[in-house]
Write a protein that holds these residues in place. Structure first.
Motif, PDB file in Angstrom:
ATOM      1  N   LEU A  37       0.840  -1.200   0.000  1.00 17.44           N
ATOM      2  CA  LEU A  37       0.000   0.000   0.000  1.00 17.44           C
ATOM      3  C   LEU A  37       0.875   1.250   0.000  1.00 17.44           C
ATOM      4  N   TYR A  38       1.996   1.173   0.702  1.00 13.33           N
ATOM      5  CA  TYR A  38       2.969   2.275   0.694  1.00 13.33           C
ATOM      6  C   TYR A  38       3.506   2.487  -0.724  1.00 13.33           C
ATOM      7  N   PHE A  39       3.817   1.376  -1.417  1.00 17.10           N
ATOM      8  CA  PHE A  39       4.352   1.470  -2.776  1.00 17.10           C
ATOM      9  C   PHE A  39       3.360   2.146  -3.724  1.00 17.10           C
ATOM     10  N   ILE A  40       2.088   1.788  -3.587  1.00 19.55           N
ATOM     11  CA  ILE A  40       1.067   2.408  -4.435  1.00 19.55           C
ATOM     12  C   ILE A  40       1.061   3.925  -4.216  1.00 19.55           C
ATOM     13  N   GLY A  41       1.079   4.328  -2.935  1.00 17.08           N
ATOM     14  CA  GLY A  41       1.044   5.752  -2.612  1.00 17.08           C
ATOM     15  C   GLY A  41       2.254   6.490  -3.148  1.00 17.08           C
ATOM     16  N   ILE A  42       3.447   5.922  -2.922  1.00 18.66           N
ATOM     17  CA  ILE A  42       4.674   6.612  -3.327  1.00 18.66           C
ATOM     18  C   ILE A  42       4.815   6.624  -4.857  1.00 18.66           C
ATOM     19  N   PHE A  43       4.350   5.544  -5.517  1.00 17.47           N
ATOM     20  CA  PHE A  43       4.410   5.496  -6.982  1.00 17.47           C
ATOM     21  C   PHE A  43       3.495   6.569  -7.595  1.00 17.47           C
ATOM     22  N   MET A  44       2.257   6.652  -7.106  1.00 16.05           N
ATOM     23  CA  MET A  44       1.306   7.616  -7.668  1.00 16.05           C
ATOM     24  C   MET A  44       1.758   9.045  -7.387  1.00 16.05           C
ATOM     25  N   LYS A  45       2.293   9.284  -6.186  1.00 16.57           N
ATOM     26  CA  LYS A  45       2.729  10.647  -5.848  1.00 16.57           C
ATOM     27  C   LYS A  45       3.973  11.043  -6.637  1.00 16.57           C
ATOM     28  N   THR A  46       4.899  10.096  -6.789  1.00 18.07           N
ATOM     29  CA  THR A  46       6.169  10.413  -7.466  1.00 18.07           C
ATOM     30  C   THR A  46       5.991  10.580  -8.965  1.00 18.07           C
ATOM     31  N   GLU A  47       5.202   9.683  -9.575  1.00 16.26           N
ATOM     32  CA  GLU A  47       5.169   9.618 -11.032  1.00 16.26           C
ATOM     33  C   GLU A  47       3.913  10.205 -11.669  1.00 16.26           C
ATOM     34  N   VAL A  48       2.803  10.237 -10.957  1.00 11.60           N
ATOM     35  CA  VAL A  48       1.541  10.601 -11.610  1.00 11.60           C
ATOM     36  C   VAL A  48       0.943  11.899 -11.069  1.00 11.60           C
ATOM     37  N   MET A  49       0.709  11.988  -9.753  1.00 11.40           N
ATOM     38  CA  MET A  49       0.039  13.158  -9.165  1.00 11.40           C
ATOM     39  C   MET A  49       0.855  13.662  -7.979  1.00 11.40           C
ATOM     40  N   PRO A  50       1.933  14.436  -8.243  1.00 10.20           N
ATOM     41  CA  PRO A  50       2.868  14.835  -7.176  1.00 10.20           C
ATOM     42  C   PRO A  50       2.283  15.734  -6.103  1.00 10.20           C
ATOM     43  N   GLU A  51       1.165  16.408  -6.375  1.00 10.16           N
ATOM     44  CA  GLU A  51       0.609  17.320  -5.379  1.00 10.16           C
ATOM     45  C   GLU A  51      -0.390  16.656  -4.447  1.00 10.16           C
ATOM     46  N   THR A  52      -0.699  15.392  -4.707  1.00  8.19           N
ATOM     47  CA  THR A  52      -1.661  14.665  -3.869  1.00  8.19           C
ATOM     48  C   THR A  52      -0.912  13.856  -2.817  1.00  8.19           C
ATOM     49  N   PRO A  53      -1.336  13.930  -1.552  1.00 12.80           N
ATOM     50  CA  PRO A  53      -0.624  13.171  -0.500  1.00 12.80           C
ATOM     51  C   PRO A  53      -0.771  11.660  -0.684  1.00 12.80           C
ATOM     52  N   THR A  54       0.248  10.926  -0.260  1.00 16.34           N
ATOM     53  CA  THR A  54       0.227   9.460  -0.407  1.00 16.34           C
ATOM     54  C   THR A  54      -0.933   8.838   0.378  1.00 16.34           C
ATOM     55  N   THR A  55      -1.347   9.502   1.449  1.00 17.76           N
ATOM     56  CA  THR A  55      -2.447   8.971   2.266  1.00 17.76           C
ATOM     57  C   THR A  55      -3.724   8.815   1.437  1.00 17.76           C
ATOM     58  N   ALA A  56      -3.955   9.770   0.534  1.00 15.63           N
ATOM     59  CA  ALA A  56      -5.173   9.714  -0.293  1.00 15.63           C
ATOM     60  C   ALA A  56      -5.170   8.466  -1.167  1.00 15.63           C
ATOM     61  N   PHE A  57      -4.022   8.157  -1.784  1.00 16.76           N
ATOM     62  CA  PHE A  57      -3.944   6.964  -2.639  1.00 16.76           C
ATOM     63  C   PHE A  57      -4.072   5.695  -1.795  1.00 16.76           C
ATOM     64  N   ALA A  58      -3.404   5.708  -0.629  1.00 11.04           N
ATOM     65  CA  ALA A  58      -3.467   4.529   0.248  1.00 11.04           C
ATOM     66  C   ALA A  58      -4.903   4.267   0.688  1.00 11.04           C
ATOM     67  N   LEU A  59      -5.612   5.330   1.012  1.00  7.10           N
ATOM     68  CA  LEU A  59      -7.002   5.188   1.474  1.00  7.10           C
ATOM     69  C   LEU A  59      -7.892   4.624   0.368  1.00  7.10           C
ATOM     70  N   LEU A  60      -7.784   5.181  -0.832  1.00  5.68           N
ATOM     71  CA  LEU A  60      -8.633   4.727  -1.942  1.00  5.68           C
ATOM     72  C   LEU A  60      -8.318   3.278  -2.322  1.00  5.68           C
ATOM     73  N   PHE A  61      -7.027   2.953  -2.409  1.00  6.18           N
ATOM     74  CA  PHE A  61      -6.642   1.601  -2.808  1.00  6.18           C
ATOM     75  C   PHE A  61      -7.019   0.580  -1.726  1.00  6.18           C
ATOM     76  N   SER A  62      -6.876   0.983  -0.473  1.00  3.06           N
ATOM     77  CA  SER A  62      -7.216   0.049   0.621  1.00  3.06           C
ATOM     78  C   SER A  62      -8.707  -0.247   0.640  1.00  3.06           C
ATOM     79  N   LEU A  63      -9.533   0.734   0.270  1.00  5.45           N
ATOM     80  CA  LEU A  63     -10.981   0.490   0.225  1.00  5.45           C
ATOM     81  C   LEU A  63     -11.307  -0.614  -0.783  1.00  5.45           C
ATOM     82  N   ILE A  64     -10.588  -0.624  -1.910  1.00  8.11           N
ATOM     83  CA  ILE A  64     -10.788  -1.676  -2.915  1.00  8.11           C
ATOM     84  C   ILE A  64     -10.396  -3.035  -2.341  1.00  8.11           C
TER      85      ILE A  64
END
Length: 376
Positions: A101-128
Motif C-alpha cells: 500500500l505504501y508502494f502504491i502511494g509513493i508510486f502515484m505521488k512520485t510519477e503521476v500526481m505529485p501534489e496529492t498526499p500518499t495517504t489519499a492513494f493509500a485510502l482509496l486503494f485500501s478500500l478496494i
C-alpha cells in the motif's frame, strides 16, 4: 460459512499476476545496481531456480490438500509450535500488505500526481482491497480473470511500442559482473519474485476445485510471470541503459514514458500504469486476505468477516509508517526482506515436509477432483 472454491484456471491467473506483483516496478533498478547489464541473466536464472521453490510448495500442498498453510502448520507441528510459526507468517503477510500500500502511494505521488498526499492513494486503494476481501476469494478470482486479458494486451502493446528504442550495445559486454554479485542478485530477485509465492499456500490447493490442474497452473503461472519480468528487465537495460535503470526509482514506468510513435502517440504511460496497478492489486489482496483468514483460523473464528474492517484500518495506518522514505524501503528490501522471507518461504516448508514425513502424514486425493472446474 460455506466454503469458497475457485477454478484451477483462475488460480493460474492469480499465480501469474501475483508473481509479477511489485517486482515489475522495483526489480529492474535493484538488480541493475549490482550486476548492471547482466540483470536479464540474473532474472533468467532466478526464474529457473524458482521452479524448484514451486515444486517445494506443491509437495507441501499435496501433504495437506484440504488445509490452508496456517492450518497445515498446526496439524504438522502441533498446536503450540504450529501457532507460533503461523503468527510469524501472519506478521510477514500483514507487514507486506502495508508495504505494498505504501508502494502504491509513493508510486502515484512520485510519477503521476505529485501534489496529492500518499495517504489519499493509500485510502482509496485500501478500500478496494477491503471490499474485495469482504466479497471473498471467488469474486476476487473473477476480477482477476477480467483484468488478465487487459493486462496481457497492454503488455504486448508496451513491448511492441518500445522495441524501436532498443540499443543492443546497452547489454554489452555480457557476464561482466562478478560471480558473487550475480549470486547475491539471484537471491534478491527470488526474494521478490518467488519467495512471496509461499502465501499462495493459503488458497492452494484447499480452495481450488481441480487440484492436479492447479499444480500445473502453479508452474505455468510462475513461468509466464517470470518471462514477463525478464522481458521488462531486458527492455529497461536495452532502452534506458544499465546506469540509468539503476538510478530510477521505477524504471519500467520511465520506460513507458519513452514511447513515442511518429511524434503523434505520446504520453501514454498512464495507460501502461494499468499493468503496475493490476499486479500490485493482486498481490496486495492475497497478502491481506491471507492475514485475515490466518488470524481467524489461529483464533478459531468461523466467520472472518468481522475482522476485515479493524484489520483494514490498521492496514492503512501501517502503510503510512512502514517506511519513512524510499531509501529506507530500498534498504529493507535489499538487506532484511530476503532473510526474513526466506525463513517462511524455504526453511519452514522444508521443516514441515520433514516433520510430515516423520509423522507419516500423507495427503489424500480429494473430492474436489469431481467438482466442476467451472464452479465459479
Amino acid at each position: 460459512m460455506e466454503k469458497e472454491i475457485i477454478s484451477s484456471r483462475q488460480f493460474t491467473i492469480i499465480t501469474l499476476l501475483y508473481s509479477i506483483g511489485t517486482a515489475i516496478l522495483i526489480i529492474p533498478a535493484s538488480i541493475a545496481k549490482d550486476v548492471k547489464q547482466d540483470a536479464w541473466i540474473v532474472a533468467t536464472v532466478g526464474v529457473l531456480l524458482s521452479l524448484l521453490l514451486v515444486k517445494l510448495f506443491v509437495s507441501l500442498g499435496k501433504k495437506t490438500p484440504n488445509l490452508t498453510f496456517v492450518e497445515a502448520n498446526e496439524k504438522i507441528l502441533g498446536k503450540f509450535f504450529g501457532k507460533f510459526t503461523s503468527i510469524g507468517f501472519i506478521i510477514l503477510t500483514f507487514l507486506s500488505a502495508g508495504e505494498l500500500l505504501y508502494f502504491i502511494g509513493i508510486f502515484m505521488k512520485t510519477e503521476v500526481m505529485p501534489e496529492t498526499p500518499t495517504t489519499a492513494f493509500a485510502l482509496l486503494f485500501s478500500l478496494i482491497i477491503i471490499f474485495a476481501t469482504y466479497l471473498g476469494i471467488e469474486i476476487f478470482a473473477r476480477s482477476a480473470e477480467i483484468l488478465f486479458p487487459l493486462f496481457m494486451f497492454i503488455f504486448i502493446v508496451f513491448v511492441v511500442c518500445i522495441s524501436p528504442e532498443i540499443k543492443i550495445e546497452n547489454i554489452q559486454p555480457v557476464f561482466e559482473a562478478s560471480s558473487k554479485s550475480i549470486l547475491l542478485s539471484i537471491f534478491t530477485f527470488m526474494s521478490i519474485f518467488s519467495f512471496p509465492m509461499v502465501v499462495l499456500l493459503m488458497i492452494f490447493p484447499s480452495v481450488v476445485n481441480v487440484q492436479k490442474s492447479a499444480q500445473k497452473g502453479f508452474y505455468i503461472g510462475a513461468i509466464v510471470g517470470g518471462i514477463v519480468l525478464i522481458i521488462i528487465i531486458a527492455l529497461s537495460i536495452l532502452v534506458l541503459g544499465a546506469s540509468n535503470t539503476s538510478q530510477r526509482a521505477f524504471p519500467s514506468y520511465a520506460l513507458a514514458q519513452r514511447i513515442s510513435i511518429g511524434n503523434f502517440l505520446q504520453r501514454i504511460e498512464i495507460i501502461m500504469a494499468f499493468m503496475w496497478i493490476t499486479s500490485i492489486y493482486i498481490r496486495t489482496f492475497i497478502y491481506f486476505y491471507a492475514s485475515v483468514i490466518g488470524i481467524a483460523q489461529i483464533l478459531k473464528i468461523k466467520d472472518h468477516r468481522p475482522l476485515i474492517l479493524p484489520l483494514g484500518m490498521i492496514f492503512i495506518v501501517l502503510s503510512q509508517i512502514v517506511h519513512p522514505n524510499i531509501v529506507h524501503s530500498n534498504n529493507y528490501n535489499k538487506e532484511i526482506w530476503p532473510i526474513f522471507s526466506s525463513v517462511f518461504a524455504i526453511f519452514l516448508p522444508l521443516l514441515l515436509l520433514f516433520v510430515a514425513k516423520l509423522r507419516k502424514i500423507k495427503g489424500q486425493e480429494t473430492e474436489s477432483q469431481s467438482k466442476s472446474e467451472n464452479t465459479s
